[in-house]
Design a protein around this motif. Structure first.
Motif, PDB file in Angstrom:
ATOM      1  N   ALA A  45      18.097  28.238 108.258  1.00 57.63           N
ATOM      2  CA  ALA A  45      16.678  27.851 108.274  1.00 57.63           C
ATOM      3  C   ALA A  45      16.530  26.377 108.640  1.00 57.63           C
ATOM      4  CB  ALA A  45      16.029  28.143 106.920  1.00 57.63           C
ATOM      5  N   SER A  46      17.487  25.562 108.195  1.00 56.74           N
ATOM      6  CA  SER A  46      17.459  24.124 108.520  1.00 56.74           C
ATOM      7  C   SER A  46      17.696  23.908 110.011  1.00 56.74           C
ATOM      8  CB  SER A  46      18.533  23.377 107.713  1.00 56.74           C
ATOM      9  OG  SER A  46      18.382  23.594 106.322  1.00 56.74           O
ATOM     10  N   SER A  47      18.777  24.494 110.542  1.00 55.77           N
ATOM     11  CA  SER A  47      19.091  24.307 111.961  1.00 55.77           C
ATOM     12  C   SER A  47      18.048  24.974 112.845  1.00 55.77           C
ATOM     13  CB  SER A  47      20.488  24.846 112.287  1.00 55.77           C
ATOM     14  OG  SER A  47      20.584  26.218 111.957  1.00 55.77           O
ATOM     15  N   GLY A  48      17.445  26.067 112.362  1.00 59.01           N
ATOM     16  CA  GLY A  48      16.413  26.761 113.119  1.00 59.01           C
ATOM     17  C   GLY A  48      15.120  25.969 113.243  1.00 59.01           C
ATOM     18  N   LEU A  49      14.998  24.903 112.440  1.00 61.96           N
ATOM     19  CA  LEU A  49      13.846  24.005 112.548  1.00 61.96           C
ATOM     20  C   LEU A  49      14.246  22.658 113.151  1.00 61.96           C
ATOM     21  CD1 LEU A  49      11.934  24.794 109.227  1.00 61.96           C
ATOM     22  CD2 LEU A  49      11.123  25.195 111.563  1.00 61.96           C
ATOM     23  N   GLY A  50      15.425  22.638 113.785  1.00 63.58           N
ATOM     24  CA  GLY A  50      15.841  21.448 114.521  1.00 63.58           C
ATOM     25  C   GLY A  50      16.492  20.366 113.685  1.00 63.58           C
ATOM     26  N   ILE A  51      16.899  20.690 112.446  1.00 60.88           N
ATOM     27  CA  ILE A  51      17.560  19.707 111.588  1.00 60.88           C
ATOM     28  C   ILE A  51      19.055  19.686 111.902  1.00 60.88           C
ATOM     29  CG2 ILE A  51      18.064  19.026 109.200  1.00 60.88           C
ATOM     30  CD1 ILE A  51      15.109  18.849 109.831  1.00 60.88           C
ATOM     31  N   ILE A  79       6.676  20.352 113.699  1.00 62.77           N
ATOM     32  CA  ILE A  79       5.367  20.948 113.450  1.00 62.77           C
ATOM     33  C   ILE A  79       4.635  20.160 112.361  1.00 62.77           C
ATOM     34  CG2 ILE A  79       4.184  22.998 112.549  1.00 62.77           C
ATOM     35  CD1 ILE A  79       6.239  24.683 113.937  1.00 62.77           C
ATOM     36  N   LYS A  80       3.439  19.759 112.667  1.00 60.37           N
ATOM     37  CA  LYS A  80       2.608  19.053 111.692  1.00 60.37           C
ATOM     38  C   LYS A  80       2.411  19.941 110.466  1.00 60.37           C
ATOM     39  CE  LYS A  80      -2.046  17.194 111.136  1.00 60.37           C
ATOM     40  NZ  LYS A  80      -3.430  17.240 111.658  1.00 60.37           N
ATOM     41  N   ASN A  81       2.451  19.348 109.290  1.00 62.27           N
ATOM     42  CA  ASN A  81       2.244  20.031 107.998  1.00 62.27           C
ATOM     43  C   ASN A  81       3.468  20.814 107.513  1.00 62.27           C
ATOM     44  OD1 ASN A  81      -0.464  19.218 107.674  1.00 62.27           O
ATOM     45  ND2 ASN A  81      -1.167  20.913 108.956  1.00 62.27           N
ATOM     46  N   LEU A  82       4.550  20.845 108.296  1.00 63.52           N
ATOM     47  CA  LEU A  82       5.739  21.585 107.870  1.00 63.52           C
ATOM     48  C   LEU A  82       6.917  20.636 107.628  1.00 63.52           C
ATOM     49  CD1 LEU A  82       7.418  24.113 107.315  1.00 63.52           C
ATOM     50  CD2 LEU A  82       7.713  24.399 109.786  1.00 63.52           C
ATOM     51  N   GLU A  83       7.441  20.677 106.408  1.00 64.49           N
ATOM     52  CA  GLU A  83       8.619  19.894 106.045  1.00 64.49           C
ATOM     53  C   GLU A  83       9.695  20.841 105.523  1.00 64.49           C
ATOM     54  OE1 GLU A  83       6.201  15.798 104.821  1.00 64.49           O
ATOM     55  OE2 GLU A  83       6.988  17.097 103.237  1.00 64.49           O
ATOM     56  N   VAL A  84      10.942  20.360 105.515  1.00 65.47           N
ATOM     57  CA  VAL A  84      12.048  21.215 105.096  1.00 65.47           C
ATOM     58  C   VAL A  84      12.960  20.464 104.129  1.00 65.47           C
ATOM     59  CG1 VAL A  84      13.401  20.616 107.163  1.00 65.47           C
ATOM     60  CG2 VAL A  84      13.949  22.692 105.911  1.00 65.47           C
ATOM     61  N   LEU A  85      13.378  21.170 103.099  1.00 64.32           N
ATOM     62  CA  LEU A  85      14.416  20.683 102.187  1.00 64.32           C
ATOM     63  C   LEU A  85      15.691  21.405 102.614  1.00 64.32           C
ATOM     64  CD1 LEU A  85      15.489  19.159  99.740  1.00 64.32           C
ATOM     65  CD2 LEU A  85      14.486  20.901  98.260  1.00 64.32           C
ATOM     66  N   PRO A  86      16.565  20.737 103.367  1.00 67.62           N
ATOM     67  CA  PRO A  86      17.662  21.435 104.041  1.00 67.62           C
ATOM     68  C   PRO A  86      18.816  21.826 103.119  1.00 67.62           C
ATOM     69  CG  PRO A  86      17.762  19.090 104.505  1.00 67.62           C
ATOM     70  CD  PRO A  86      16.526  19.303 103.687  1.00 67.62           C
ATOM     71  N   SER A  87      19.670  22.680 103.657  1.00 68.71           N
ATOM     72  CA  SER A  87      20.845  23.149 102.926  1.00 68.71           C
ATOM     73  C   SER A  87      22.108  22.585 103.579  1.00 68.71           C
ATOM     74  CB  SER A  87      20.883  24.677 102.928  1.00 68.71           C
ATOM     75  OG  SER A  87      21.945  25.152 102.137  1.00 68.71           O
ATOM     76  N   ARG A 218      12.112  36.934 122.374  1.00 73.28           N
ATOM     77  CA  ARG A 218      11.782  35.514 122.223  1.00 73.28           C
ATOM     78  C   ARG A 218      11.977  35.064 120.783  1.00 73.28           C
ATOM     79  NH1 ARG A 218      12.209  33.405 126.880  1.00 73.28           N
ATOM     80  NH2 ARG A 218      10.423  31.996 126.936  1.00 73.28           N
ATOM     81  N   LEU A 219      11.681  35.946 119.863  1.00 71.42           N
ATOM     82  CA  LEU A 219      11.877  35.670 118.433  1.00 71.42           C
ATOM     83  C   LEU A 219      13.355  35.468 118.126  1.00 71.42           C
ATOM     84  CD1 LEU A 219      10.159  35.509 115.814  1.00 71.42           C
ATOM     85  CD2 LEU A 219      10.526  37.970 115.544  1.00 71.42           C
ATOM     86  N   SER A 220      14.206  36.252 118.764  1.00 71.73           N
ATOM     87  CA  SER A 220      15.655  36.142 118.576  1.00 71.73           C
ATOM     88  C   SER A 220      16.226  34.890 119.228  1.00 71.73           C
ATOM     89  CB  SER A 220      16.360  37.374 119.167  1.00 71.73           C
ATOM     90  OG  SER A 220      15.849  38.556 118.606  1.00 71.73           O
ATOM     91  N   GLU A 221      15.628  34.482 120.347  1.00 66.40           N
ATOM     92  CA  GLU A 221      16.149  33.332 121.091  1.00 66.40           C
ATOM     93  C   GLU A 221      15.779  31.997 120.454  1.00 66.40           C
ATOM     94  OE1 GLU A 221      15.933  35.297 125.612  1.00 66.40           O
ATOM     95  OE2 GLU A 221      14.379  33.913 124.906  1.00 66.40           O
ATOM     96  N   ALA A 222      14.622  31.926 119.821  1.00 67.86           N
ATOM     97  CA  ALA A 222      14.067  30.653 119.344  1.00 67.86           C
ATOM     98  C   ALA A 222      15.007  29.841 118.448  1.00 67.86           C
ATOM     99  CB  ALA A 222      12.734  30.899 118.635  1.00 67.86           C
ATOM    100  N   PRO A 223      15.712  30.453 117.453  1.00 70.84           N
ATOM    101  CA  PRO A 223      16.571  29.642 116.566  1.00 70.84           C
ATOM    102  C   PRO A 223      17.675  28.889 117.295  1.00 70.84           C
ATOM    103  CG  PRO A 223      16.234  31.825 115.639  1.00 70.84           C
ATOM    104  CD  PRO A 223      15.681  31.859 117.024  1.00 70.84           C
ATOM    105  N   SER A 224      18.191  29.452 118.388  1.00 71.62           N
ATOM    106  CA  SER A 224      19.263  28.774 119.133  1.00 71.62           C
ATOM    107  C   SER A 224      18.756  27.511 119.813  1.00 71.62           C
ATOM    108  CB  SER A 224      19.887  29.716 120.162  1.00 71.62           C
ATOM    109  OG  SER A 224      18.948  30.059 121.164  1.00 71.62           O
ATOM    110  N   HIS A 225      17.446  27.382 119.924  1.00 69.78           N
ATOM    111  CA  HIS A 225      16.830  26.179 120.497  1.00 69.78           C
ATOM    112  C   HIS A 225      16.328  25.243 119.399  1.00 69.78           C
ATOM    113  CE1 HIS A 225      16.843  27.661 124.700  1.00 69.78           C
ATOM    114  NE2 HIS A 225      16.744  28.852 124.117  1.00 69.78           N
TER     115      HIS A 225
END
Length: 257
Positions: A45-51, A79-87, A218-225
């Motif tokens: 989830a962290s890497s999928g959001l570009g962390i 993304i505005k309004n979205l933050e992540v507490l990474p693992s 497209r849903l499957s491809e997005a996390p790799s980006h």
């Protein structure tokens, strides 16, 4: 006051992390302040959001084990309004390190409850297990979303998860509710997918979300980006599905409240 929702299913490959990332992004795009908590050592989830998880000084591991304030570990996303507490992979050892702690099932609750005044939604992406970290997540949560893939053996293991939820509700968190069952990886061309859809709705009736997440390239491809599908392809079926889910979740909670 915000709401803490875990996404849990000990069965892997059901679209749990995909849902965590894209539901969080969709809620944020609808002007909700969202924190995504990555409670899975795989840190997808962290890497999928570009962390970049290799460069992090603090993660949820340090919050749980070393008492680091979550504010020091939380990161912005694109993304505005979205933050992540990474693992981090270190989280694998956290369960053993937490065994000696008093109230070890309530550590995450102590970290996240004060943040309910800051965020509208706190989503926790649980690991595909029913270990101590997942128990912590469920103990800290107001409700749980259970992703179920539209495939053979879809209901296998759900009874074990429901039993775990029942035990946590009776012993650790009396207010824990099931937010809903979410059907994922749906292909309306397949008879089996339609059978699973019908079976889950027959079993759990109004506890099943109206929104169904379709199979989508497209849903499957997005996390790799390193991005949610909202940024990768806003016109895709996958993005439409998760926007619908976010709207359904918001509407459901307006009615409940």
């Amino acid at each position: 006051m915000g709401k803490i929702i875990s996404l849990a299913n000990q069965k892997g490959g059901v679209g749990k992390t995909t849902t965590a990332i894209n539901l969080a992004a969709s809620l944020a795009s609808l002007d909700k302040k969202v924190l995504l908590v990555d409670a899975d050592p795989q840190a997808n989830a962290s890497s999928g959001l570009g962390i970049d998880i290799r460069s992090l000084e603090f993660t949820i591991y340090e919050c749980l084990i070393e008492g680091v304030p979550p504010q020091q570990a939380i990161h912005d996303t694109e993304i505005k309004n979205l933050e992540v507490l990474p693992s981090h992979i270190d989280l694998v050892g956290a369960e053993i390190e937490m065994l000696h702690l008093d109230s070890r099932e309530h550590v995450m609750e102590g970290i996240l409850k004060p943040l309910k005044t800051v965020y509208d939604y706190i989503l926790i992406d649980c690991s595909p297990s029913l270990g101590l970290i997942t128990v912590n997540a469920l103990t800290a949560s107001d409700s749980v979303i259970i992703p179920v893939q539209c495939e053979y053996f879809a209901l296998e293991g759900i009874s074990k998860l429901l039993n775990t939820i029942k035990i946590i509700k009776s012993k650790l968190n009396t207010s824990l509710e099931i937010e809903g069952f979410l059907l994922t990886m749906y292909d309306n061309r397949l008879r089996l997918a339609n059978q699973v859809l019908a079976e889950v709705k027959k079993h759990f009736e109004n506890m099943v979300f109206e929104t169904v997440i379709s199979r989508n390239v497209r849903l499957s491809e997005a996390p790799s980006h390193g991005m949610p599908v909202l940024l990768y392809d806003a016109d895709s079926k996958g993005n439409t599905n998760y926007m619908d889910l976010a709207k359904e979740l918001i509407q459901k909670n307006i009615i409940v409240r």
